[in-house]
Design an enzyme around this catalytic site. Structure first.
Site, PDB file in Angstrom:
ATOM      1  N   CYS A 127       2.154   4.928  10.289  1.00  0.00           N
ATOM      2  CA  CYS A 127       1.320   4.056  11.127  1.00  0.00           C
ATOM      3  C   CYS A 127       2.160   3.429  12.237  1.00  0.00           C
ATOM      4  O   CYS A 127       1.690   3.231  13.341  1.00  0.00           O
ATOM      5  CB  CYS A 127       0.633   2.995  10.284  1.00  0.00           C
ATOM      6  SG  CYS A 127       1.727   2.106   9.190  1.00  0.00           S
ATOM      7  N   LYS A 181      -6.125   2.498  -6.575  1.00  0.00           N
ATOM      8  CA  LYS A 181      -6.825   3.750  -6.260  1.00  0.00           C
ATOM      9  C   LYS A 181      -5.959   4.407  -5.180  1.00  0.00           C
ATOM     10  O   LYS A 181      -5.950   3.986  -4.030  1.00  0.00           O
ATOM     11  CB  LYS A 181      -8.245   3.460  -5.728  1.00  0.00           C
ATOM     12  CG  LYS A 181      -9.048   4.712  -5.396  1.00  0.00           C
ATOM     13  CD  LYS A 181      -8.947   5.053  -3.922  1.00  0.00           C
ATOM     14  CE  LYS A 181      -9.687   6.310  -3.543  1.00  0.00           C
ATOM     15  NZ  LYS A 181      -8.946   7.553  -3.850  1.00  0.00           N
ATOM     16  N   HIS A 182      -5.210   5.413  -5.595  1.00  0.00           N
ATOM     17  CA  HIS A 182      -4.315   6.055  -4.641  1.00  0.00           C
ATOM     18  C   HIS A 182      -5.054   7.190  -3.940  1.00  0.00           C
ATOM     19  O   HIS A 182      -6.137   7.614  -4.370  1.00  0.00           O
ATOM     20  CB  HIS A 182      -3.079   6.578  -5.385  1.00  0.00           C
ATOM     21  CG  HIS A 182      -1.817   6.465  -4.572  1.00  0.00           C
ATOM     22  ND1 HIS A 182      -1.807   6.608  -3.205  1.00  0.00           N
ATOM     23  CD2 HIS A 182      -0.522   6.235  -4.931  1.00  0.00           C
ATOM     24  CE1 HIS A 182      -0.563   6.459  -2.757  1.00  0.00           C
ATOM     25  NE2 HIS A 182       0.235   6.216  -3.783  1.00  0.00           N
ATOM     26  N   GLY A 188      -4.763   2.541   5.420  1.00  0.00           N
ATOM     27  CA  GLY A 188      -5.368   3.847   5.695  1.00  0.00           C
ATOM     28  C   GLY A 188      -5.939   3.908   7.093  1.00  0.00           C
ATOM     29  O   GLY A 188      -5.481   3.200   7.997  1.00  0.00           O
ATOM     30  N   GLU A 245      -5.123   7.774  16.855  1.00  0.00           N
ATOM     31  CA  GLU A 245      -3.873   7.733  16.084  1.00  0.00           C
ATOM     32  C   GLU A 245      -3.452   9.171  15.775  1.00  0.00           C
ATOM     33  O   GLU A 245      -4.122   9.875  15.012  1.00  0.00           O
ATOM     34  CB  GLU A 245      -4.057   6.964  14.773  1.00  0.00           C
ATOM     35  CG  GLU A 245      -2.775   7.026  13.948  1.00  0.00           C
ATOM     36  CD  GLU A 245      -2.750   6.145  12.717  1.00  0.00           C
ATOM     37  OE1 GLU A 245      -3.726   6.140  11.959  1.00  0.00           O
ATOM     38  OE2 GLU A 245      -1.724   5.467  12.515  1.00  0.00           O
ATOM     39  N   GLU A 278      -4.486  -2.690   6.466  1.00  0.00           N
ATOM     40  CA  GLU A 278      -3.336  -2.218   7.254  1.00  0.00           C
ATOM     41  C   GLU A 278      -3.752  -0.828   7.729  1.00  0.00           C
ATOM     42  O   GLU A 278      -3.760   0.125   6.952  1.00  0.00           O
ATOM     43  CB  GLU A 278      -2.086  -2.190   6.371  1.00  0.00           C
ATOM     44  CG  GLU A 278      -0.803  -2.276   7.151  1.00  0.00           C
ATOM     45  CD  GLU A 278      -0.396  -0.959   7.755  1.00  0.00           C
ATOM     46  OE1 GLU A 278      -0.766  -0.714   8.930  1.00  0.00           O
ATOM     47  OE2 GLU A 278       0.261  -0.171   7.079  1.00  0.00           O
TER      48      GLU A 278
END
Ligand code: NDP
Length: 453
Positions: free
Chosen positions: A262, A154-155, A206, A358, A228
């Site tokens: 990230c 699932k992109h 994500g 972030e 991640e």
């Protein structure tokens, strides 16, 4: 529902697809289950032949794939090409090493024979992001497939073209049908698939928000999980560092992929004696960046991937200004495209949002620390723990400091880069589990003990 890919540079629609419903996915998942019985029983040697072929397909069509990446999420074409090369390297690495990594491990006990064997789990669902639309998928799928699992992807909804192209790569490499399958679905359907126990493991790359929701569900269903998630990596410059070299790498580490990584350096923590020199050198190198059309081979910084990211970044900058900073903004904003210009905050403070959340974009805050201890304290002060960089001429001192930093990865005098040979992942809110290397190959296997008396 439609899944739409928009070019962040031209702002035009690339392509649109109909999203699948949960019902549409059920048949596909049954096919994946059937494919697992064949694929999972092949030897590792046989599976790695297919993985080697995937590397060949990637190299043969690198330009085509790179252009899809650039069109869908705005990454400069040179960086998209490098991403494809890296995927091929990853395939080579597992093709060369998986047999050794997955062989039985004998453990001496009082029994006749005792050993550990590694068996695949079944169907692994990868929920992947758009920032490295090929690399993130390969990083999850290649070890999982090599270990004998089948994969569903699932992109992210803004990169459906990449998602479908990746499925084609595995088909062209000769993998049996349904061993790797892309599902064009929204996140709600992905959650239903996990909730209905249709898969045997989940890997997400994500945001922390997505990680928390998917982690909660996978926990309830007792599914193995790799998360991640984000980072706010510190980049520590000690007073004995090579300042110009550090500044050069700081630019690459912060502004690669328009800051949407990230493991980008996101907070520059500099000892006060050298802060002026560092800011000067940093500024000089930022000014060398070429901003513009991501299809142009000369371009270093393209647009950010989605329009809403520009608003998010602007709000972060507004907060920094409210807290008395005077940011430097570089370059001229192109007339169209989702651009956010490279921004340096030369005197940032730890209460600013840019030093805590972030920041997925080209903003570089510089925080002054009075000494090494304070630098470590600041480095460890966020909820994240993914990567970190330490700059010093004294390697022993730098290694000592590296051990005090709470993260999954520290680089001394260089940039944090994922590498198929080294484990990759974070602690704290940066995630759970490891990808890549020997460790990543074991993320989705049954580590089975066999004792013969
Ligand atoms: P998300 O975390 O929302 O998306 C990443 C992937 O997760 C996408 O495939 C997305 O699907 C899916 N997803 C999101 N929520 C769920 C859910 N509840 N259930 C199932 N799947 C889900 O990231 P965004 O693209 O919205 O980016 C937002 C921020 O996240 C960035 O600014 C950045 O800070 C961080 N991020 C970090 C990344 C990293 O590498 N650490 C990568 C990407 C983002 P869909 O696209 O359909 O929503």
């Amino acid at each position: 529902m439609k899944i739409k890919s928009v070019n962040p540079y031209t702002e035009e629609i690339n392509w649109t697809y109909d999203a699948l419903s949960f019902g549409d996915c059920e048949d596909q998942i049954e096919n994946s289950r059937a494919a697992f019985s064949g694929w999972g029983s092949l030897s590792v040697e046989e599976r790695t032949t297919y993985i080697s072929r995937a590397a060949e397909v990637l190299r043969q069509n690198r330009q085509v794939y790179a252009e899809i990446i650039t069109k869908e999420m705005g990454k400069p074409i040179r960086q998209s090409l490098a991403e494809i090369e890296k995927c091929a390297w990853l395939c080579d690495y597992y093709a060369e090493n998986a047999v050794e990594f997955l062989k039985d491990e004998v453990v001496e006990t009082e029994a006749e024979k005792s050993y550990v064997t590694f068996e695949p789990l079944g169907i692994i669902l990868g929920i992947m992001p758009w920032n490295f639309p090929f690399w993130q998928v390969f990083r999850f799928a290649v070890p999982a497939l090599t270990a004998g699992n089948v994969c569903l992807l699932k992109h992210a909804s803004n990169v459906p073209g990449s998602a479908l192209e990746i499925e084609k790569i595995f088909t062209e490499a000769g993998l049996p049908g349904d061993v790797f399958k892309t599902l064009l679905i929204d996140s709600k359907v992905a959650m239903e698939i996990i909730d209905e126990e249709l898969v045997d493991g989940v890997s997400l790359t994500g945001s922390v928000g997505a990680g928390s929701q998917i982690g909660e569900l996978a926990g309830r269903m007792i599914k193995p999980l790799v998360l991640e998630l984000g980072g706010s990596d510190p980049f520590i410059v000690l007073e004995d560092a090579d300042i110009d070299r550090a500044a050069q790498v700081a630019v690459k580490s912060r502004f690669l992929n328009a800051g949407q990584s990230c493991i980008a350096a996101k907070r520059f923590i500099v000892i006060e004696d050298v802060v002026v020199d560092f800011v000067e050198a940093f500024e000089l190198h930022i000014q060398e960046l070429k901003i513009g059309d991501p299809m142009d081979e000369e371009t270093d910084i393209g647009p950010v991937a989605k329009k809403e990211f520009v608003d998010i970044l602007e709000k972060l900058l507004k907060d920094a200004k409210k807290k008395k900073s005077e940011p430097y903004i570089y370059g001229e904003k192109p007339e169209k495209g989702f651009f956010f210009m490279p921004t340096l905050i030369p005197v940032a403070s730890t209460d600013m949002k840019v030093c805590n959340v972030e920041v997925f974009g080209p903003i570089a805050p510089v925080i002054m620390a009075k000494d090494e201890d304070e630098a470590v304290k600041i480095a460890n002060s966020t909820e994240f723990g993914l990567g970190a960089e330490v700059w010093s001429a004294d390697l022993e001192r730098a290694e000592r400091l590296a051990k005090k930093i709470r993260s999954g990865f520290v680089t001394i005098n260089g940039m944090v880069k994922s590498d198929p040979r080294m484990p990759f992942g974070g602690i704290k809110k940066s995630g759970v589990g490891r990808e890549l290397s020997y460790y990543g190959l074991k993320a989705f296997v049954n580590i089975k003990t066999i004792v013969v008396n």
